[in-house]
Every structure is written in C-alpha cells, then in structure tokens.
Write a protein that holds these residues in place. Sequence first.
Motif, PDB file in Angstrom:
ATOM      1  N   LEU A   1      36.211  38.170  37.577  1.00  0.00           N
ATOM      2  CA  LEU A   1      35.924  38.014  38.998  1.00  0.00           C
ATOM      3  C   LEU A   1      36.046  39.365  39.689  1.00  0.00           C
ATOM      4  O   LEU A   1      37.065  40.052  39.553  1.00  0.00           O
ATOM      5  CB  LEU A   1      36.916  37.030  39.618  1.00  0.00           C
ATOM      6  CG  LEU A   1      36.660  36.654  41.078  1.00  0.00           C
ATOM      7  CD1 LEU A   1      35.380  35.842  41.199  1.00  0.00           C
ATOM      8  CD2 LEU A   1      37.849  35.851  41.622  1.00  0.00           C
TER       9      LEU A   1
ATOM     10  N   ALA B   1      33.743  41.697  48.282  1.00  0.00           N
ATOM     11  CA  ALA B   1      33.601  40.653  49.302  1.00  0.00           C
ATOM     12  C   ALA B   1      32.897  39.416  48.780  1.00  0.00           C
ATOM     13  O   ALA B   1      33.033  38.332  49.351  1.00  0.00           O
ATOM     14  CB  ALA B   1      32.836  41.207  50.494  1.00  0.00           C
ATOM     15  N   TYR B   2      32.132  39.551  47.718  1.00  0.00           N
ATOM     16  CA  TYR B   2      31.273  38.451  47.295  1.00  0.00           C
ATOM     17  C   TYR B   2      31.868  37.562  46.216  1.00  0.00           C
ATOM     18  O   TYR B   2      31.287  36.553  45.873  1.00  0.00           O
ATOM     19  CB  TYR B   2      29.933  39.003  46.801  1.00  0.00           C
ATOM     20  CG  TYR B   2      29.146  39.681  47.890  1.00  0.00           C
ATOM     21  CD1 TYR B   2      28.831  41.034  47.798  1.00  0.00           C
ATOM     22  CD2 TYR B   2      28.740  38.985  49.015  1.00  0.00           C
ATOM     23  CE1 TYR B   2      28.116  41.654  48.791  1.00  0.00           C
ATOM     24  CE2 TYR B   2      28.016  39.601  50.017  1.00  0.00           C
ATOM     25  CZ  TYR B   2      27.705  40.937  49.904  1.00  0.00           C
ATOM     26  OH  TYR B   2      26.996  41.558  50.886  1.00  0.00           O
ATOM     27  N   ASN B   3      32.989  37.929  45.645  1.00  0.00           N
ATOM     28  CA  ASN B   3      33.554  37.140  44.544  1.00  0.00           C
ATOM     29  C   ASN B   3      32.553  36.950  43.410  1.00  0.00           C
ATOM     30  O   ASN B   3      32.504  35.897  42.777  1.00  0.00           O
ATOM     31  CB  ASN B   3      34.020  35.763  45.035  1.00  0.00           C
ATOM     32  CG  ASN B   3      35.285  35.871  45.856  1.00  0.00           C
ATOM     33  OD1 ASN B   3      36.102  36.768  45.644  1.00  0.00           O
ATOM     34  ND2 ASN B   3      35.458  34.982  46.798  1.00  0.00           N
ATOM     35  N   GLU B   4      31.728  37.963  43.184  1.00  0.00           N
ATOM     36  CA  GLU B   4      30.773  37.851  42.084  1.00  0.00           C
ATOM     37  C   GLU B   4      31.496  37.987  40.760  1.00  0.00           C
ATOM     38  O   GLU B   4      32.596  38.530  40.693  1.00  0.00           O
ATOM     39  CB  GLU B   4      29.689  38.925  42.194  1.00  0.00           C
ATOM     40  CG  GLU B   4      30.146  40.343  41.912  1.00  0.00           C
ATOM     41  CD  GLU B   4      30.579  41.067  43.162  1.00  0.00           C
ATOM     42  OE1 GLU B   4      31.247  40.452  44.014  1.00  0.00           O
ATOM     43  OE2 GLU B   4      30.266  42.276  43.267  1.00  0.00           O
ATOM     44  N   GLN B   5      30.838  37.470  39.716  1.00  0.00           N
ATOM     45  CA  GLN B   5      31.404  37.621  38.386  1.00  0.00           C
ATOM     46  C   GLN B   5      30.618  38.683  37.621  1.00  0.00           C
ATOM     47  O   GLN B   5      29.395  38.746  37.706  1.00  0.00           O
ATOM     48  CB  GLN B   5      31.375  36.280  37.635  1.00  0.00           C
ATOM     49  CG  GLN B   5      32.368  35.282  38.217  1.00  0.00           C
ATOM     50  CD  GLN B   5      32.517  34.031  37.385  1.00  0.00           C
ATOM     51  OE1 GLN B   5      32.172  34.009  36.198  1.00  0.00           O
ATOM     52  NE2 GLN B   5      33.028  32.980  38.002  1.00  0.00           N
TER      53      GLN B   5
END
Lengths: 115, 110
Positions: free
Chosen positions: A96, A100-104
Amino acid sequence: SAVISQKPSRDICQRGTSLTIQCQVDSQVTMMFWYRQQPGQSLTLIATANQGSEATYESGFVIDKFPISRPNLTFSTLTVSNMSPEDSSIYLCSALGQGAYNEQFFGPGTRLTVL
Amino acid sequence: GQQVMQIPQYQHVQEGEDFTTYCNSSTTLSNIQWYKQRPGGHPVFLIQLVKSGEVKKQKRLTFQFGEAKKNSSLHITATQTTDVGTYFCAPSAYGNKLVFGAGTILRVKS
C-alpha cells in the motif's frame, strides 16, 4: 512510490512439494497483500500480510495451505504448501502506497507451474 | 462481499479509434481505482476516483465516477498501440483491500 521485487520470478515444481515466494519492498510500508492471478484472468486477493501478527485470509484461502510471514515493514513471504496442478498460477505481492491515493504497488509476480 | 461487473471482457480496435470500459456495482462505492496491466506485466495504478460525478483526465484517458457512485468508466481517445493491455477497475473494500473487476482486454490494430 514503492519498488517491489519478488523471488523467484518463475518456478516449476512437483506435486506435493512447497514453494516459498519472497517479496521485498524498497521502503517501509504499512500494508502488504498477496494475490493470485490465472493467466488472462483477474486478480484474487489471498491475504493481507500483517506485520507482527497472523495474516488475514480471504474466503477460500487458509493458513495451512498459504502460510504467510511478515517479519518487518519491508519484507513478506508466501508459501504455497503441498502443491497440486491447480495451484499453477501467477502470485503477486503488493504494498500500500503512502500517498494520498492509497494505491497499491505490485511486484513483478512469480509464475508457478506445478506438474 | 463487494463485487463489480466490468464490461466488455475484450475489445479489439483499430489504432485511432476510441475505447471505453465500464465498471458497475450494485452497491454504493466509497471510491474506485483503475489499474493497467500490460501483457506479461503487473498492474500499475492509474487513478483513484472518490467524489460523486467526478471526472479526471490524464492526457487521452478520461475517468468518470457516476453520480450515485455505483459505476465508473475509463475512456481512451484515439487509441495507440501503447494502450494495449488489460484495464481493471478496483473498488476499495474494508482494510484498504481492493476488489478487482474482471478486466477489459484491449488490443489495438495498427
């Protein structure tokens, strides 16, 4: 961003054996995940690897079959135990992101073939 | 658990044509992410949509989140061969988990 490496990149294994896949992240991350992806198919989440505690498994996946370790904030392993040909798949780990985007961010995957 | 339907499964377009993939949920989504996976590669994050009716653009890519936050779309204008790959929508679930849609495979004929 996070850069993730996986070892091995591929393997061919015999039925009944076990394989441990390693996942290394280049920075400390709070959450890591393990997925399975059949060629041409979508990703299925196996479990969330928790640092310092047992992994959280999704429905249909159990610890005895897919034991997971997460000894620190940059490393995790997934073991595929007592393999059968049905376990042939691509296994991906992800981390994770801290933005800001909580992208994986995903590793390159481990292509496993079980004979 | 939370599931999304993604359509079409597969689309083969002529270079320069437009492409759209749709993601539909029966429940309201808190947010949705989109990923692209090149052939032989791993998924790469494209965008996250959070607000009702949100529209975001990245060059030739336009992402939309429906007013009811139950559907989303990705539109590519004037496709190029570099757009080839599988596009996945992925709503977030509890615990920062992602639930990946089935994906749309895009092939571009030059």
